[in-house]
Design a protein around this motif. Sequence first.
Motif, PDB file in Angstrom:
ATOM      1  N   ALA A   1       0.827  -1.202   0.000  1.00  0.00           N
ATOM      2  CA  ALA A   1       0.000   0.000   0.000  1.00  0.00           C
ATOM      3  C   ALA A   1       0.865   1.258   0.000  1.00  0.00           C
ATOM      4  CB  ALA A   1      -0.937  -0.003   1.196  1.00  0.00           C
ATOM      5  N   ARG A   2       1.937   1.257   0.781  1.00  0.00           N
ATOM      6  CA  ARG A   2       2.827   2.425   0.822  1.00  0.00           C
ATOM      7  C   ARG A   2       3.579   2.572  -0.495  1.00  0.00           C
ATOM      8  NH1 ARG A   2       5.983   3.207   6.232  1.00  0.00           N
ATOM      9  NH2 ARG A   2       5.667   5.375   5.677  1.00  0.00           N
ATOM     10  N   SER A   3       3.987   1.457  -1.059  1.00  0.00           N
ATOM     11  CA  SER A   3       4.679   1.485  -2.346  1.00  0.00           C
ATOM     12  C   SER A   3       3.772   2.028  -3.438  1.00  0.00           C
ATOM     13  CB  SER A   3       5.153   0.077  -2.705  1.00  0.00           C
ATOM     14  OG  SER A   3       5.689   0.037  -3.986  1.00  0.00           O
ATOM     15  N   THR A   4       2.521   1.602  -3.426  1.00  0.00           N
ATOM     16  CA  THR A   4       1.550   2.091  -4.414  1.00  0.00           C
ATOM     17  C   THR A   4       1.287   3.581  -4.228  1.00  0.00           C
ATOM     18  OG1 THR A   4       0.540  -0.095  -4.514  1.00  0.00           O
ATOM     19  CG2 THR A   4      -0.769   1.737  -5.333  1.00  0.00           C
ATOM     20  N   GLU A   5       1.238   4.034  -3.000  1.00  0.00           N
ATOM     21  CA  GLU A   5       1.032   5.460  -2.724  1.00  0.00           C
ATOM     22  C   GLU A   5       2.201   6.289  -3.249  1.00  0.00           C
ATOM     23  OE1 GLU A   5      -0.825   8.847  -1.733  1.00  0.00           O
ATOM     24  OE2 GLU A   5      -1.690   6.842  -1.667  1.00  0.00           O
ATOM     25  N   ILE A   6       3.411   5.787  -3.090  1.00  0.00           N
ATOM     26  CA  ILE A   6       4.590   6.476  -3.610  1.00  0.00           C
ATOM     27  C   ILE A   6       4.523   6.541  -5.131  1.00  0.00           C
ATOM     28  CG2 ILE A   6       7.092   6.294  -3.908  1.00  0.00           C
ATOM     29  CD1 ILE A   6       7.163   5.222  -1.008  1.00  0.00           C
ATOM     30  N   LYS A   7       4.115   5.449  -5.756  1.00  0.00           N
ATOM     31  CA  LYS A   7       3.999   5.434  -7.219  1.00  0.00           C
ATOM     32  C   LYS A   7       2.899   6.383  -7.692  1.00  0.00           C
ATOM     33  CE  LYS A   7       7.286   2.859  -8.462  1.00  0.00           C
ATOM     34  NZ  LYS A   7       8.386   3.423  -9.246  1.00  0.00           N
ATOM     35  N   LYS A   8       1.839   6.521  -6.911  1.00  0.00           N
ATOM     36  CA  LYS A   8       0.781   7.463  -7.268  1.00  0.00           C
ATOM     37  C   LYS A   8       1.316   8.888  -7.240  1.00  0.00           C
ATOM     38  CE  LYS A   8      -3.837   9.078  -6.098  1.00  0.00           C
ATOM     39  NZ  LYS A   8      -3.485  10.403  -6.578  1.00  0.00           N
ATOM     40  N   ILE A   9       2.125   9.204  -6.250  1.00  0.00           N
ATOM     41  CA  ILE A   9       2.739  10.536  -6.174  1.00  0.00           C
ATOM     42  C   ILE A   9       3.658  10.754  -7.370  1.00  0.00           C
ATOM     43  CG2 ILE A   9       4.367  11.951  -4.860  1.00  0.00           C
ATOM     44  CD1 ILE A   9       3.170  10.624  -2.312  1.00  0.00           C
ATOM     45  N   GLU A  10       4.420   9.717  -7.716  1.00  0.00           N
ATOM     46  CA  GLU A  10       5.314   9.798  -8.867  1.00  0.00           C
ATOM     47  C   GLU A  10       4.515   9.980 -10.160  1.00  0.00           C
ATOM     48  OE1 GLU A  10       9.266   7.467 -10.503  1.00  0.00           O
ATOM     49  OE2 GLU A  10       8.007   6.511  -9.000  1.00  0.00           O
ATOM     50  N   MET A  11       3.381   9.275 -10.262  1.00  0.00           N
ATOM     51  CA  MET A  11       2.519   9.402 -11.430  1.00  0.00           C
ATOM     52  C   MET A  11       1.964  10.822 -11.539  1.00  0.00           C
ATOM     53  SD  MET A  11      -0.880   7.224 -12.472  1.00  0.00           S
ATOM     54  CE  MET A  11      -0.001   5.704 -12.698  1.00  0.00           C
TER      55      MET A  11
ATOM     56  N   GLY B   1      -3.102   2.191 -14.164  1.00  0.00           N
ATOM     57  CA  GLY B   1      -2.542   1.982 -12.837  1.00  0.00           C
ATOM     58  C   GLY B   1      -3.580   1.563 -11.811  1.00  0.00           C
ATOM     59  N   LEU B   2      -4.768   2.135 -11.904  1.00  0.00           N
ATOM     60  CA  LEU B   2      -5.814   1.833 -10.926  1.00  0.00           C
ATOM     61  C   LEU B   2      -6.636   0.598 -11.276  1.00  0.00           C
ATOM     62  CD1 LEU B   2      -7.062   5.456 -10.284  1.00  0.00           C
ATOM     63  CD2 LEU B   2      -5.640   4.059  -8.788  1.00  0.00           C
ATOM     64  N   ASN B   3      -6.831   0.342 -12.573  1.00  0.00           N
ATOM     65  CA  ASN B   3      -7.715  -0.751 -12.998  1.00  0.00           C
ATOM     66  C   ASN B   3      -6.986  -1.917 -13.633  1.00  0.00           C
ATOM     67  OD1 ASN B   3      -9.888   0.844 -12.198  1.00  0.00           O
ATOM     68  ND2 ASN B   3     -10.073   1.773 -14.213  1.00  0.00           N
ATOM     69  N   GLY B   4      -5.661  -1.948 -13.533  1.00  0.00           N
ATOM     70  CA  GLY B   4      -4.896  -3.028 -14.143  1.00  0.00           C
ATOM     71  C   GLY B   4      -5.226  -4.379 -13.539  1.00  0.00           C
ATOM     72  N   LYS B   5      -4.810  -5.428 -14.220  1.00  0.00           N
ATOM     73  CA  LYS B   5      -5.160  -6.787 -13.808  1.00  0.00           C
ATOM     74  C   LYS B   5      -4.283  -7.335 -12.689  1.00  0.00           C
ATOM     75  CE  LYS B   5      -7.087  -7.863 -18.270  1.00  0.00           C
ATOM     76  NZ  LYS B   5      -7.030  -8.655 -19.468  1.00  0.00           N
TER      77      LYS B   5
ATOM     78  N   SER C   1       0.772  -5.079  -9.520  1.00  0.00           N
ATOM     79  CA  SER C   1       1.882  -4.213  -9.919  1.00  0.00           C
ATOM     80  C   SER C   1       1.505  -3.264 -11.050  1.00  0.00           C
ATOM     81  CB  SER C   1       3.087  -5.064 -10.328  1.00  0.00           C
ATOM     82  OG  SER C   1       2.766  -5.836 -11.469  1.00  0.00           O
ATOM     83  N   SER C   2       0.208  -3.119 -11.323  1.00  0.00           N
ATOM     84  CA  SER C   2      -0.232  -2.260 -12.423  1.00  0.00           C
ATOM     85  C   SER C   2       0.210  -0.811 -12.249  1.00  0.00           C
ATOM     86  CB  SER C   2      -1.753  -2.306 -12.561  1.00  0.00           C
ATOM     87  OG  SER C   2      -2.174  -3.586 -12.939  1.00  0.00           O
TER      88      SER C   2
ATOM     89  N   GLU D   1       3.842  -0.640 -13.218  1.00  0.00           N
ATOM     90  CA  GLU D   1       3.974  -0.751 -14.672  1.00  0.00           C
ATOM     91  C   GLU D   1       3.547   0.539 -15.352  1.00  0.00           C
ATOM     92  OE1 GLU D   1       1.832  -4.173 -16.097  1.00  0.00           O
ATOM     93  OE2 GLU D   1       2.691  -5.445 -14.555  1.00  0.00           O
ATOM     94  N   ALA D   2       2.448   1.123 -14.884  1.00  0.00           N
ATOM     95  CA  ALA D   2       1.956   2.367 -15.481  1.00  0.00           C
ATOM     96  C   ALA D   2       2.980   3.485 -15.337  1.00  0.00           C
ATOM     97  CB  ALA D   2       0.627   2.775 -14.842  1.00  0.00           C
ATOM     98  N   VAL D   3       3.572   3.606 -14.169  1.00  0.00           N
ATOM     99  CA  VAL D   3       4.576   4.651 -13.949  1.00  0.00           C
ATOM    100  C   VAL D   3       5.798   4.405 -14.831  1.00  0.00           C
ATOM    101  CG1 VAL D   3       6.184   5.615 -12.256  1.00  0.00           C
ATOM    102  CG2 VAL D   3       3.798   5.264 -11.643  1.00  0.00           C
ATOM    103  N   ALA D   4       6.231   3.164 -14.947  1.00  0.00           N
ATOM    104  CA  ALA D   4       7.390   2.847 -15.791  1.00  0.00           C
ATOM    105  C   ALA D   4       7.105   3.189 -17.247  1.00  0.00           C
ATOM    106  CB  ALA D   4       7.756   1.378 -15.643  1.00  0.00           C
ATOM    107  N   LEU D   5       5.920   2.842 -17.719  1.00  0.00           N
ATOM    108  CA  LEU D   5       5.560   3.152 -19.099  1.00  0.00           C
ATOM    109  C   LEU D   5       5.416   4.662 -19.320  1.00  0.00           C
ATOM    110  CD1 LEU D   5       2.970   0.303 -19.736  1.00  0.00           C
ATOM    111  CD2 LEU D   5       5.251   0.531 -20.758  1.00  0.00           C
ATOM    112  N   MET D   6       4.871   5.361 -18.341  1.00  0.00           N
ATOM    113  CA  MET D   6       4.734   6.817 -18.459  1.00  0.00           C
ATOM    114  C   MET D   6       6.107   7.496 -18.492  1.00  0.00           C
ATOM    115  SD  MET D   6       1.451   7.572 -15.998  1.00  0.00           S
ATOM    116  CE  MET D   6       1.318   9.320 -16.311  1.00  0.00           C
ATOM    117  N   LYS D   7       7.051   6.993 -17.701  1.00  0.00           N
ATOM    118  CA  LYS D   7       8.407   7.553 -17.727  1.00  0.00           C
ATOM    119  C   LYS D   7       9.058   7.351 -19.093  1.00  0.00           C
ATOM    120  CE  LYS D   7       9.900   7.243 -12.927  1.00  0.00           C
ATOM    121  NZ  LYS D   7      10.838   6.578 -12.009  1.00  0.00           N
ATOM    122  N   LYS D   8       8.872   6.153 -19.633  1.00  0.00           N
ATOM    123  CA  LYS D   8       9.443   5.843 -20.948  1.00  0.00           C
ATOM    124  C   LYS D   8       8.845   6.753 -22.016  1.00  0.00           C
ATOM    125  CE  LYS D   8       9.869   1.991 -24.167  1.00  0.00           C
ATOM    126  NZ  LYS D   8       9.510   0.596 -24.429  1.00  0.00           N
TER     127      LYS D   8
END
Length: 118
Positions: free
Chosen positions: A5-15, A84-88, A91-92, A95-102
């Motif tokens: 949950a904390r990791s996902t929150e950090i990724k949301k901030i990054e997103m 990121g929110l509705n992925g299967k 780790s969605s 993945e979303a953040v990695a793809l957005m960075k790319k």
Amino acid sequence: SEIHARSTEIKKIEMDNIHQYTDGVAANAVLLCGFTAFFAVEPDEDTPPWLSGVYFCSAVISLSLNMYVVVTANLLGALGPTYGLNGKSESSMHEAVALMKKERKKMMTFFEFGAAFF
């Protein structure tokens, strides 16, 4: 788990950070599109044809590259968080953040070339 949950929150901030960055670049790209269209006027009659061709090709390239930036920024803003929110998988968001960075790197390259052709 709490760690996930904390990791996902950090990724949301990054997103959110990526989204703000791409919005800023897209705003500049829109300005360049407007200026390119505004300045794409008929050259003087004594302008050599090859120079007119270079001028208009440069304007078309700049407009095309900057329109790509605008469309990409809008798609990243809409589809990135949705994936990121509705992925299967769990780790969605990662993945979303990695793809957005790319895509952000590619978008910035297109913006730089669009500005250079302006």
